[in-house]
Structure formats: structure tokens, C-alpha cells
Design an enzyme around this catalytic site. Sequence first.
Site, mmCIF file in Angstrom:
data_model
loop_
_atom_site.group_PDB
_atom_site.id
_atom_site.type_symbol
_atom_site.label_atom_id
_atom_site.label_comp_id
_atom_site.label_asym_id
_atom_site.label_seq_id
_atom_site.Cartn_x
_atom_site.Cartn_y
_atom_site.Cartn_z
ATOM 1 C CG HIS A 250 6.896 -18.050 -19.211
ATOM 2 N ND1 HIS A 250 6.603 -17.971 -17.870
ATOM 3 C CD2 HIS A 250 5.812 -17.557 -19.860
ATOM 4 C CE1 HIS A 250 5.384 -17.472 -17.719
ATOM 5 N NE2 HIS A 250 4.887 -17.211 -18.909
ATOM 6 C CG HIS B 254 -0.624 -16.216 -23.262
ATOM 7 N ND1 HIS B 254 -1.409 -17.186 -22.699
ATOM 8 C CD2 HIS B 254 -0.132 -16.746 -24.414
ATOM 9 C CE1 HIS B 254 -1.395 -18.268 -23.462
ATOM 10 N NE2 HIS B 254 -0.610 -18.030 -24.508
ATOM 11 C CD GLU B 255 -2.015 -12.694 -20.030
ATOM 12 O OE1 GLU B 255 -2.671 -13.742 -20.092
ATOM 13 O OE2 GLU B 255 -0.782 -12.675 -19.892
ATOM 14 C CD GLU C 57 -4.459 -16.287 -23.477
ATOM 15 O OE1 GLU C 57 -4.016 -15.265 -22.940
ATOM 16 O OE2 GLU C 57 -4.843 -17.276 -22.820
ATOM 17 C CD GLU D 156 -4.124 -18.997 -20.236
ATOM 18 O OE1 GLU D 156 -3.195 -19.467 -20.903
ATOM 19 O OE2 GLU D 156 -4.051 -17.926 -19.620
#
Length: 704
Positions: free
Chosen positions: A396, A477-478, A496, A502
Site C-alpha cells: 500500500h 485509488h484516486e 477505483e 468505501e
Amino acid sequence: MRKYILSLFILIIFSCKNNKNSYYLNSPDGEIKLEFNLKNGVPLYKISKNDNLIIDYSKLGIILNGKTDLDKDFKIINTNRKTHNTSWKTLFGEQKEIINNYNELEVILDQENKKLNITFRVFDDGIGFRYKIENQENINDYNIVDEKTEFKLSKNDTAWWIPAFSYRRYEFLYAKTPIDDISKNIYSKEVEDIRYDTLGIDAAHTPLTIKKENGIFISIHEADLNDYSSMTLAPLGNGLIEAELYPWSDGIKVKSDEKIISPWRTIQISDNSSDLLDSNLILNLNDDPDSLEDFSWVKPGKYMGIWWEMIGTNESTWWPSDNHGANTKKVLEYIDFASENGFEGLLVEGWNKGWHPEWCCSGDGKKFSFTETQPDFDIDKIYKYGKEKNVYLVGHHETGGQIENYEDQLENAFKFYNKYGIKNIKTGYVNDVSKNIKRKNKKGEIVKEWHHGQYMIRHFRKVIQLAAKYKLNIITHEPIKDTGIRRKYPNYISREGAKGQEFNGFSSNGVNHASILPFTRLLSGPMDYTPGVFKLNNFRYVTPGSNTIDKNAIIPSTIAKELALYVVYYSPMQMAADLPKHYQNHPDAFEFIKKVPVVWEKKKIINSKIGEYVTIVRKDLNSEDWYLGSITNENERYFNISLDFLNENKKYLATIYSDTKNTNWKKNQMEYSIKSIEVNKNSNLDLFLAKGGGGAVQFKEIVD
Ligand code: NOJ
């Protein structure tokens, strides 16, 4: 002889030109027709399908820095035509094999010895066109200050859209309005107040899905966005929309020292909403990996995570605290559960240094380290333990939108992960302020860039290329939207790029959003939606460490719908988002998540209506089994589904996971029934979907 007639036919179509500077190009099946026209020196195009007007005459052109306006005063100096009909095999995907069949027209325009090439491709499912400005003597500045592509629709056409040039990137609920109403004001009245977000213009992101007044569905998007700025669509009134590119901080829209090849501007066209989901046009307008690049190491799969307990149930923190989620003891427990249930990946967020309670969301604050662990996260021990159990960490990297900090560490961060057997990395770019990606310019000043401008597109490309060198897959993500680049870089495995699950954790997407996504965001490519939440009420604690449950927090879904999403939303890396203890309460329903594949041989859209319902069946790539997913909005439905997609002369055990008559997304989300029946190609299936619910079916081949 047949061949001869065919070539003659092709020649006839291809030589279609009338004396008013019009050139025509048809789709291979003849239904879609493109007209290119040079009117008083201005390039125009028009599209129709079976005599229905799709796009009326619309202008084309590019404006370069230094007053080179390549949008008028042109002559046509040459045209080239070709036809293409092949198929190609995906490394993995929604389909094993994709047909790529189109007719092409390239028009070479000249304006006082400055040349602009426009290439059109017409497929059975739509159209793509792109600009090319070759290196040439009479152009010395290739920076683009504007793109003049227009799409002339009708003012009565309806769009499903999210606002561009706004603070939360693509994470918005969809508005459904006439296309002239694409504006922050209207969005603020109908969906969410963003009036304060005054930087930038009124425009929508792509893919932009439109239902035309003549009933035809189109999606305007782009393909092969590689080193350019991303396209948004701005309404100019009376049904006219224009491409608007995100500018750099200095106002230039696309920077280039030399020739320019734009992304493809794409218009997918279909008679109904279901066929829109069947289009491969975007992937067809992208390239295969370079011939020397081997991506056979990219392995799709499923993962769990120490994640929902931060973002959803609010039991743990990303940052060091008494409730720090990423602690060795807990990670080992999750590894046990993941291993027992056949998951190969475990995402652990908050493992590294830099997290603090105010990490989110303005791009300021402490810098993240991507190589230093928190003291309670023993990565050596975790790696060793996981390896024995065949569970690897999903890495991550939350950057907080601090790009320079991330890029400075990128290579070391990837090397670090290589040491620990990591194959997939989830990246994140939370920076919830418009135009707030900070970078140092050549003079050493800090300037601010948009999240979707060329600076960021170059960044995302750099990450994906370097990740390939280290055999790492990226789930962003983003992100920047998918434009089919995953064909060239299969390690860009998912992203995403919309309001995903979420947002139901810390807010709510409402009950209808899930049935809009397949026709909007998911048209661009796979989505890391993170389905599979089983505890749908009383799940969220008021603060980490407290015993008080937030009674108002509910996920607007049902367990059967959560299962259906694994089939409806394609993603080659799929998450089982919920906590082990919540799965342990429903082991029978959890079986579906364990069994459902993530890559497919083919699919069929059974039924659909945008924002209301959709039912999809997919055939497993590696067996004769089929899977069905069906979801609905706030209304309950009965479907009687013909199983004629099943293979001839085979019997199947259908295991049906469905809502019950008592299930309801608001009051009784977690009631479901599971039953098994024998079926074949001639059978019909009755499926009940509760309000806000869904259903999932596994069709397992019965081998005698
Ligand atoms: C936003 C991402 O979308 C979310 O999944 C993640 O947990 C947080 N950033 C923290 O990185």
C-alpha cells in the site's frame, strides 16, 4: 471471385466522396456512417446510425501555442483509407478473444504548409478519431493551448454525468440531466453542493453516457490517453458540447517538444443500454504490449485486507495508536483466515511511517515513507509466515497527492516490496482540494496542478512502467480514468475512479448508485469497487476503540447484492472487503466469494436499464461454469431468465443466492436464501430481487 466482389465493394465504399468536400466512411456492418466535411476550410464530422442522427456537424481542430490555429483555412491534400479485420487474444479480461474490425479514413489537411492529420475509425460499435501533427518545418511550438473538438448533440439528449474540475476527482454521485445542464450549479441543486468549488469551468468527466432523444445510447470517452491532458466535456448550449482539457499551472494544456498524437476521441453507439456494455472499442484503440515485454507474470486474483476496519467499521486507525490496524499479531490472524479460505493477497494499510490523524486530505502535512515500517509491523516475520501459507501482502502506497515525495522513493519502494514477495500494490492519491497537486517548476517555485492534467498522466505512466520493471501490479485509488492503457500495460490491473464501496463506509452512496456504475464508470474498464461487505448495519463504531455503534450508518445493499457485484463489476483483482468475523457469521454466502472467478471467457448482458437494474452472466475462463449477477435499485423485481447461454448438452447445478421476500436494503439487509437446482440450456430461472437488492448464481457443470 467472392474476394474480388468484396474488394470491389470496399473500393466503392471507400471512394465515396461528393463534390462538396465530403468523405464518407461506414462501419463494417454498414449501420454507422461517418461524414467528414471541409466547409469553408473548417473540418467537420457528422455521425448517423441507420438514418438516426447521432452527432450533427461538429468542428475539429487544435490550437498550438504561438497562434498556430489548426482549426480553419484548410485544404485537403490527401486521404488514405484502409480496412482492418482481425481478432486478438487478451492476456486476461472479460473476454478471451476480441474482434477488431473497422474501416479507416485518414485525412491530411494543409493550412499554408502546416499539416494536421485526422484519422477516423468506424467500428460496428462506434467511432474513434485522433489528431496527428507530425514534426514539420513550419511549426516550431508544439504545445497545445486548446483543443477544438465538438460533439453536436441535441438539447433533448439526457446525460448521466459527474462534474469535472471539482475537488473530489471522480468520486461523485451521478447527475441525470439534459446535457445543457452540465454545470456546478445544477449539480449543486440536484446532487451535492459544490458551488464553492469555483476553479475551472462547468464540464463533465468522461465516459459520458447519453441517451439520445431518438432512443440511441452513446458514450463519449477517450482511448489511449498516454502523454496528453485528459478530456472533459463542456456544454456550450443547445446540445453542443466541446472538449476541454485540463491545463497545466501555466495555462498550457499539453506540453510537447515535438510531434503530437492525441488520444482517440471515442463515441460508442448502441441501440440499447445492454449493448453499450458489450463494446470493446476502447481496448481496440489501444496497443498491445511492446513485443519485448512479457507480462505473463501478471496474475489476477482475490484479496482481503486490514482496511475496512479503518475506513468502514472505524475500529482501527491507520496511524500509530492503541487501535493501530497494521500490527503484526492481527496481520498473522488475517493471514490465517485468508489462507484457510483460498485468498492469496492481504492488503495492509497503515504499515509505513508517515501516517498521522490528519493525514487526509489537503496534500500537506507529513511525508509518507515507502520503505520504513511502523514499529509494531514486523514485515520480515509477516512475509515468512505468509509465504508458508501462500498469502502475500498487497502493498500500500498512500501518497496524499505528494507526487514528488513518492517519485523520489519510487524505485526503492518497489525494490523493498520485491524483497517481500509482494505482487500487487494499491496506490492512493487523496488530496481533496481542486488543483492542488504541488510540484516544483523549473524556477524552483511550488506550483499547483490538477489531478487529471498531463503532469499526473505522466506520473501514472511512470509508476506503471517502473512497476512493470519490478513485476508489480498496480491498483490505483484516486486514479486517472482508464482509457484502455491496460492492454499495453496489463499490470495496471485495476483502479477505483468513482465512488466505490468505501464511501458507504464513512458516508452513503444511496441505493441507486450501484446500478448506474456499470453504464458509466465501468464502461472505461475494471473497477476496484471492493464488494463483499456482509455486515450491512450496526457496523460502524463512533470512534476507534469506543463501544458505541453509529446506528445511522447502513450500507444501502443486501448480502445477495454484495455477491452479485462480483459478477456485475469486472475487476481482475477483486477484494473481499469485510472483516473475517463478519464472514464467519455467513459461511454459506461466503462460499460464493471464494468460488467466483475474476477473469472470464465471455459475457452476456441479460437485461438492463440504466440506474434501475442489470443482469450479467459470465463464463469462467478455466472451466465450463457460468456465473450470474443481477442488481436492482430501490425497486424490487422478479426476473424470469432464460438459461439459453449455457452450453449445449450439458447439465449444471445452479446454486442461487438470493434476497428473500423479507429482505430490504433499509430494514433487513442480511436475510438471504441459498438453494440448488439442476438446470440446462432449456431451463428458465426465477429470480427475486428485493428493494435495493440483487442475486448471484453459480452454474456448475455436472460431470457424470
Ligand atoms: C483513499 C482510498 O480510496 C482508500 O481505499 C484508502 O484506504 C485511503 N485512501 C487511505 O489510503
